[in-house]
Design a protein around this motif. Structure first.
Motif, PDB file in Angstrom:
ATOM      1  N   VAL A 527      83.653 -44.587 -45.226  1.00 29.93           N
ATOM      2  CA  VAL A 527      83.183 -43.232 -45.481  1.00 29.93           C
ATOM      3  C   VAL A 527      82.047 -42.903 -44.514  1.00 29.93           C
ATOM      4  N   PHE A 528      82.172 -41.784 -43.827  1.00 28.69           N
ATOM      5  CA  PHE A 528      81.178 -41.358 -42.845  1.00 28.69           C
ATOM      6  C   PHE A 528      80.481 -40.106 -43.355  1.00 28.69           C
ATOM      7  N   ALA A 529      79.154 -40.178 -43.438  1.00 29.62           N
ATOM      8  CA  ALA A 529      78.376 -39.026 -43.877  1.00 29.62           C
ATOM      9  C   ALA A 529      77.918 -38.170 -42.701  1.00 29.62           C
ATOM     10  N   ASP A 530      78.094 -38.682 -41.469  1.00 30.16           N
ATOM     11  CA  ASP A 530      77.708 -37.924 -40.277  1.00 30.16           C
ATOM     12  C   ASP A 530      78.657 -38.288 -39.151  1.00 30.16           C
ATOM     13  N   GLU A 531      78.332 -37.851 -37.932  1.00 27.40           N
ATOM     14  CA  GLU A 531      79.220 -38.070 -36.793  1.00 27.40           C
ATOM     15  C   GLU A 531      78.859 -39.318 -35.990  1.00 27.40           C
ATOM     16  N   ALA A 532      77.913 -40.089 -36.459  1.00 30.10           N
ATOM     17  CA  ALA A 532      77.488 -41.268 -35.712  1.00 30.10           C
ATOM     18  C   ALA A 532      78.583 -42.332 -35.706  1.00 30.10           C
ATOM     19  N   PRO A 533      78.868 -42.933 -34.538  1.00 31.69           N
ATOM     20  CA  PRO A 533      79.841 -44.035 -34.489  1.00 31.69           C
ATOM     21  C   PRO A 533      79.377 -45.208 -35.341  1.00 31.69           C
ATOM     22  N   ARG A 534      80.312 -45.997 -35.785  1.00 23.64           N
ATOM     23  CA  ARG A 534      80.001 -47.124 -36.650  1.00 23.64           C
ATOM     24  C   ARG A 534      80.845 -48.319 -36.253  1.00 23.64           C
ATOM     25  N   LYS A 535      80.250 -49.501 -36.414  1.00 25.55           N
ATOM     26  CA  LYS A 535      81.004 -50.710 -36.145  1.00 25.55           C
ATOM     27  C   LYS A 535      82.126 -50.883 -37.168  1.00 25.55           C
ATOM     28  N   LEU A 536      83.290 -51.236 -36.668  1.00 28.78           N
ATOM     29  CA  LEU A 536      84.447 -51.503 -37.514  1.00 28.78           C
ATOM     30  C   LEU A 536      84.762 -52.992 -37.394  1.00 28.78           C
ATOM     31  N   GLU A 537      84.424 -53.742 -38.431  1.00 27.26           N
ATOM     32  CA  GLU A 537      84.645 -55.186 -38.398  1.00 27.26           C
ATOM     33  C   GLU A 537      85.998 -55.531 -39.002  1.00 27.26           C
ATOM     34  N   VAL A 538      86.741 -56.327 -38.255  1.00 25.53           N
ATOM     35  CA  VAL A 538      88.064 -56.760 -38.685  1.00 25.53           C
ATOM     36  C   VAL A 538      88.100 -58.280 -38.633  1.00 25.53           C
ATOM     37  N   SER A 539      88.547 -58.896 -39.701  1.00 28.09           N
ATOM     38  CA  SER A 539      88.610 -60.353 -39.771  1.00 28.09           C
ATOM     39  C   SER A 539      90.056 -60.817 -39.685  1.00 28.09           C
ATOM     40  N   LEU A 540      90.298 -61.765 -38.797  1.00 31.54           N
ATOM     41  CA  LEU A 540      91.610 -62.387 -38.662  1.00 31.54           C
ATOM     42  C   LEU A 540      91.573 -63.768 -39.300  1.00 31.54           C
ATOM     43  N   LYS A 541      92.641 -64.128 -40.001  1.00 31.19           N
ATOM     44  CA  LYS A 541      92.750 -65.464 -40.573  1.00 31.19           C
ATOM     45  C   LYS A 541      94.083 -66.047 -40.171  1.00 31.19           C
ATOM     46  N   SER A 542      94.033 -67.257 -39.633  1.00 30.84           N
ATOM     47  CA  SER A 542      95.240 -67.884 -39.121  1.00 30.84           C
ATOM     48  C   SER A 542      95.966 -68.635 -40.227  1.00 30.84           C
ATOM     49  N   VAL A 631      87.205 -41.598 -44.178  1.00 27.50           N
ATOM     50  CA  VAL A 631      86.844 -40.293 -44.724  1.00 27.50           C
ATOM     51  C   VAL A 631      85.611 -39.772 -43.994  1.00 27.50           C
ATOM     52  N   LYS A 632      85.706 -38.567 -43.479  1.00 33.62           N
ATOM     53  CA  LYS A 632      84.536 -37.886 -42.913  1.00 33.62           C
ATOM     54  C   LYS A 632      84.094 -36.833 -43.932  1.00 33.62           C
ATOM     55  N   LEU A 633      82.868 -36.978 -44.415  1.00 35.18           N
ATOM     56  CA  LEU A 633      82.360 -36.114 -45.467  1.00 35.18           C
ATOM     57  C   LEU A 633      81.394 -35.074 -44.924  1.00 35.18           C
ATOM     58  N   ASN A 634      81.408 -33.929 -45.577  1.00 30.81           N
ATOM     59  CA  ASN A 634      80.333 -32.958 -45.408  1.00 30.81           C
ATOM     60  C   ASN A 634      79.356 -33.220 -46.535  1.00 30.81           C
ATOM     61  N   ILE A 635      78.375 -34.085 -46.286  1.00 34.96           N
ATOM     62  CA  ILE A 635      77.516 -34.561 -47.361  1.00 34.96           C
ATOM     63  C   ILE A 635      76.106 -34.788 -46.853  1.00 34.96           C
ATOM     64  N   VAL A 636      75.151 -34.557 -47.738  1.00 37.34           N
ATOM     65  CA  VAL A 636      73.763 -34.933 -47.490  1.00 37.34           C
ATOM     66  C   VAL A 636      73.454 -36.078 -48.450  1.00 37.34           C
ATOM     67  N   ALA A 637      73.087 -37.214 -47.905  1.00 35.94           N
ATOM     68  CA  ALA A 637      72.822 -38.387 -48.738  1.00 35.94           C
ATOM     69  C   ALA A 637      71.913 -39.326 -47.969  1.00 35.94           C
ATOM     70  N   GLY A 638      71.572 -40.429 -48.627  1.00 34.50           N
ATOM     71  CA  GLY A 638      70.785 -41.457 -47.958  1.00 34.50           C
ATOM     72  C   GLY A 638      69.303 -41.332 -48.257  1.00 34.50           C
ATOM     73  N   GLY A 639      68.581 -42.333 -47.787  1.00 34.73           N
ATOM     74  CA  GLY A 639      67.133 -42.328 -47.927  1.00 34.73           C
ATOM     75  C   GLY A 639      66.611 -42.796 -49.268  1.00 34.73           C
ATOM     76  N   GLN A 640      67.485 -43.279 -50.133  1.00 37.60           N
ATOM     77  CA  GLN A 640      67.051 -43.728 -51.450  1.00 37.60           C
ATOM     78  C   GLN A 640      67.233 -45.237 -51.578  1.00 37.60           C
ATOM     79  N   ASN A 641      66.269 -45.878 -52.233  1.00 37.96           N
ATOM     80  CA  ASN A 641      66.393 -47.293 -52.552  1.00 37.96           C
ATOM     81  C   ASN A 641      66.970 -47.418 -53.956  1.00 37.96           C
ATOM     82  N   ILE A 642      68.104 -48.080 -54.057  1.00 42.61           N
ATOM     83  CA  ILE A 642      68.819 -48.155 -55.323  1.00 42.61           C
ATOM     84  C   ILE A 642      68.889 -49.602 -55.793  1.00 42.61           C
ATOM     85  N   GLY A 643      68.575 -49.815 -57.056  1.00 40.00           N
ATOM     86  CA  GLY A 643      68.807 -51.100 -57.680  1.00 40.00           C
ATOM     87  C   GLY A 643      70.050 -51.003 -58.554  1.00 40.00           C
ATOM     88  N   TYR A 644      70.946 -51.956 -58.423  1.00 35.97           N
ATOM     89  CA  TYR A 644      72.227 -51.878 -59.138  1.00 35.97           C
ATOM     90  C   TYR A 644      72.369 -53.089 -60.052  1.00 35.97           C
TER      91      TYR A 644
END
Length: 849
Positions: A527-542, A631-644
């Motif tokens: 999920v992308f909240a903005d247009e900034a590129p992001r690393k896409l990590e893919v794991s291969l298992k033999s 998913v590219k969202l039109n959303i304002v989010a972030g900046g909060q510290n959350i304990g789960y």
């Protein structure tokens, strides 16, 4: 010869012949167990009491099919009684695999949960002695009535499957868990009873589903009964036990050393993903069966066999031999009855009823092996293998009786095979180690009902003979051909992984057939909240040693990926390698699918490897498509510290991290007023108040945190087994109210409230694309201090206002929400993210309304 020594051989490589890949219905290490049970942990040898009970059952004719909708719907007390007291061939037909429920032990939902619950049912049947069947119906979630259910299920397909099971299993009596009048509540429950009633007649009609008749014949059950438990009559005065068949399922079985209610408790406790562990009870407990249609049965119908041996040509002589074996059985010398058993086996070949011939031959062969203490095993230290791979396997055969047994062959039909016949002397272990080649065309270990893409309500299964089966056959089976008292018997022995664990001891698990390489995305939803590129990590298992190729990433239009492919080389089987790409979202909002493809030589592989590992079921391996939703969202989010604070298990923390939140999982020691002050928001995971016992003592600290200015978000819980009733600052009463239609209309009760306006403007579009349901277990009554933000309801029902409640307490905010965030956020539903971001932002930057 020293009987403590082991004969050991090593031979060359052989290809496993295709005839070895048998379609078995039970995952067993060997076919010796009196009560069939799935492969798991220590292998349980049948004891003398179990053999004696099997001999009693061998001489009994009759079968009962119990029908309901889901895993856990079955009456395990009645199944245990029917199998072990009435001694009937007993089975449970669960119309679904429980895919749409909740998971109390982990994050798996939907199809993965269905796999878990399938195995839990098999474990339950291993305890109570029943068999297990399914239809192709998918549990799509809670349904309010059968009409709604049949709009999603293909009723004719499901009815066809119920008819197919009946024609195969040939029950004399069919028992439904639920009535057809809706008293069962859930729409699936009522639908299962309607299907059973229609199938009762349809199974006997050669004009209904005639395509099945190339494999089976029409079958007319004698009677259809309803398991009329008292609670179906609660609040009514018309419960009359006099017109119902009464069965004392609390009776004690001296051979098993338990009452049927105690056996039932162990069986029901296998439903761990649903939190259905229960304690056994003792003493008389009555179950009632109410006539529905067919033959009116006498009240004592289960006190005698449902069918007599003299009704079958050749049956009387068999019954005499079975009785003789039972009467002469000596628990200290069970092998003494082998001559009688072998004589009965000879006579059984001439029984004219093909169904009972097959059933009794299977039971008799198990008893023959058990009476001799015969142990057969095929194992490997490998946990997985690939098609065409060579693996070392170890075979064992041990005869623990004075009778002559000759091992004629071990399933490798090759002129160079060195085994020409081995005498299995009393208690002298025979072993052989050899290397076999897995067939090149061996299919991967994907559950058969998940191999093709189905619909919301139905799994796609094209092979008629697979329909109804609980699971795949073992990947590879080794036939052991034995000569016992001059007769040839063949036992199919599944090849399993076997190892030794310093804590668990001997560990046995199914052997998985896997691709040479599998591909796993770090996150199944990106999920992308903005247009900034992001690393896409893919794991291969033999899946094999020495694999090399190229991994390609395919993206939807408008998305960018660099590089488009990366070469890879993996040296060792089981080794993992991580590759990193850069994924760039488009400017506009939207969603799509990113797919990974590994090219090895001329072949392409695009499968993920998902492992499900819990101690109470065999390990399961699945291979869904290697893809991730983006998913590219039109959303304002972030900046909060959350304990789960995790509850039963969900993937919401990871979902929130993807849109910029800092989320930390809190353990019990970290829930103190001082530690909580470092978080803007604290969230309780799903059913935390049902599963986290420490919350009984920590809720005061959490409410104090709210009072001092924090925001506490509590997700859904059930009112049953709350660890504390004091989980909210003001009175709040939970209920079973739910909205099961995922696209049910939503109205805003407080359209100006901050939750609907800041930082994201919420509209009706934000409730589009939700999956499975709106929400569940809503509060029904609450203190006026709470504000109900939205209302929604299923068609024809009253509005439900309790899906999202907000109140200010001291300087902070308390939120209780029964909306199904645990489904919507991991599924990448855009509007769910936007609304949840607003809830997190309560009190931050915008005043309440």
């Amino acid at each position: 010869m020293d009987p403590t020594k082991t004969r050991h051989y090593r031979v060359n490589t052989y290809v496993v012949n295709n005839y070895m890949i048998e379609k078995l219905t039970k995952l067993l290490c060997f076919l010796l167990v009196t009560v069939s049970q799935p492969l798991l942990g220590q292998l349980a040898q049948p004891n003398a009491s179990e053999i004696e009970l099997s001999l009693k059952k061998l001489n009994t004719l009759g079968s009962v099919l119990y029908v309901a909708a889901h895993p856990d719907d079955e009456n395990t007390r009645l199944i245990a009684y029917m199998s072990n007291d009435a001694l009937l061939n007993t089975a449970y037909l669960s119309v679904t695999r429980g895919d749409g429920g909740q998971n109390l032990i982990g994050p798996e939902i939907r199809e993965l949960l269905g796999v878990i619950r399938t195995q839990e049912l098999l474990q339950a049947r291993g305890v109570d002695g029943g068999q297990q069947f399914f239809t192709r119906a998918n549990d799509f979630g809670y349904s309010k009535n059968p009409e709604e259910t049949f709009k999603v299920w293909d009723k004719q397909q499901v009815l066809s499957d119920v008819v197919w099971v009946i024609r195969n299993f040939q029950p004399d009596i069919i028992i439904t868990r639920f009535p057809t009048d809706g008293r069962g509540g859930h729409g699936h429950h009522t639908a299962s009873a309607i299907l059973a009633e229609e199938a009762f007649d349809a199974a006997a009609d050669p004009n209904r589903f005639p395509e099945q008749l190339q494999y089976v014949k029409p079958w007319q059950a004698r009677s259809l009964l309803f398991n009329a438990s008292w609670w179906f009559y609660r609040g009514q005065e018309n419960f009359d036990p006099e017109d119902k068949i009464a069965i004392d399922v609390g009776a004690y079985n001296y051979l098993l050393g338990q009452s049927y209610s105690e056996i039932s408790a162990r069986s029901r406790s296998m439903h761990k993903s649903q939190g259905f562990g229960t304690a056994g009870t003792r003493g008389s407990e009555i179950e009632y069966l109410e006539y529905v249609k067919g033959e009116k049965l006498p009240m004592d119908v289960f006190k005698a066999p449902l069918k007599q041996w003299d009704e079958i040509s050749g049956g009387e002589v068999l019954s005499e031999l079975f009785s003789k074996a039972y009467q002469e059985f000596n628990p200290e010398r069970p092998f003494d009855i082998l001559p009688i058993l072998m004589d009965a086996r000879d006579k059984l070949q001439y029984l004219e009823d093909p169904y009972w011939k097959a059933v009794k031959l299977r039971q008799l062969d198990q008893i023959i092996a058990a009476s001799m203490g015969l142990y057969l095993e095929a194992s490997t230290t490998e946990t997985s293998a690939t098609p065409g791979e060579e693996i070392v396997i170890r075979l064992e055969a041990t005869n623990r009786s004075p009778h002559a047994v000759r091992l004629k062959a071990i399933g490798i039909k090759d002129p160079e095979f060195p085994l020409k016949g081995e005498e299995l002397q009393n208690n002298l272990r025979f072993t052989k180690e050899l290397t076999i080649k897995v067939p090149d065309n061996q299919p991967f270990s994907q559950p058969y009902w998940l191999k093709s893409t189905g619909s919301l309500g139905m799994f796609e299964v094209s092979d008629q003979q697979m329909i109804g089966k609980p699971e795949n056959a073992p990947a590879i089976s080794i036939p052991f051909e034995l000569e016992i008292s001059g007769r040839l018997l063949t036992y199919q022995v599944p090849l399993i992984h076997k190892s030794s664990d310093p804590v668990k001891g001997e560990v046995r698990q199914p052997l998985a057939i896997v691709p040479p390489v599998t591909i796993n995305f770090g996150d199944k939803v990106q999920v992308f909240a903005d247009e900034a590129p992001r690393k896409l990590e893919v794991s291969l298992k033999s899946g094999i040693n020495q694999v090399e190729g190229e991994l390609k990433i395919q993206v939807p239009d408008g998305w960018g990926v660099t590089p488009e492919s990366i070469p890879f080389t993996i040296d060792q089987k089981g080794e993992e390698q991580k590759l990193t790409f850069t994924l760039t979202p488009p400017r506009q909002s939207g969603e799509g699918k990113v797919k990974a493809v590994a090219v090895i030589g001329s072949k392409e592989y695009s499968l993920e490897r998902v492992s499900i590992e819990y101690d109470h079921i065999p390990h399961q391996v699945l291979f869904p498509e290697a893809a991730a939703k983006v998913v590219k969202l039109n959303i304002v989010a972030g900046g909060q510290n959350i304990g789960y604070i995790m509850g039963a298990g969900d993937d919401i923390p990871n979902s929130l991290r993807q849109i910029g939140y800092s989320v930390e999982l809190l353990n019990s020691d970290e829930i103190t007023p001082v530690s909580l002050s470092g978080y803007n928001v604290v969230i309780l995971g799903i059913r935390a108040l049902n599963t986290n016992e420490r919350l009984k003592f920590q809720m005061p600290s959490l409410l104090s945190y709210v009072e001092q200015g924090g925001t506490l978000i509590v997700q859904y819980n059930t009112s049953h087994r709350l660890v504390t009733d004091d989980f909210a600052p003001f009175p709040l009463e939970l209920s079973r109210d739910r909205v099961s239609v995922e696209n049910a209309p939503v109205e805003f009760l407080l359209p100006e409230h901050q939750v609907l306006n800041y930082p994201n403007k919420i509209t009706g579009e934000d409730f589009e694309g939700w999956v499975q349901e709106r929400g569940l277990y809503f509060p029904r009554q609450w203190d006026p201090s709470y504000q109900a933000i939205i209302t929604t309801n299923d068609p024809g029902e009253t509005p439900k206002h309790g899906g999202l409640l907000v109140t200010q307490f001291g300087k902070g905010h308390y939120v209780y929400s029964g909306l199904s965030w645990f489904r919507e956020l991991p599924a990448g539903v855009p509007g769910a993210y936007r609304l949840f971001a607003n809830i997190i932002s309560l009190g931050q930057g915008a005043p309440d309304n």
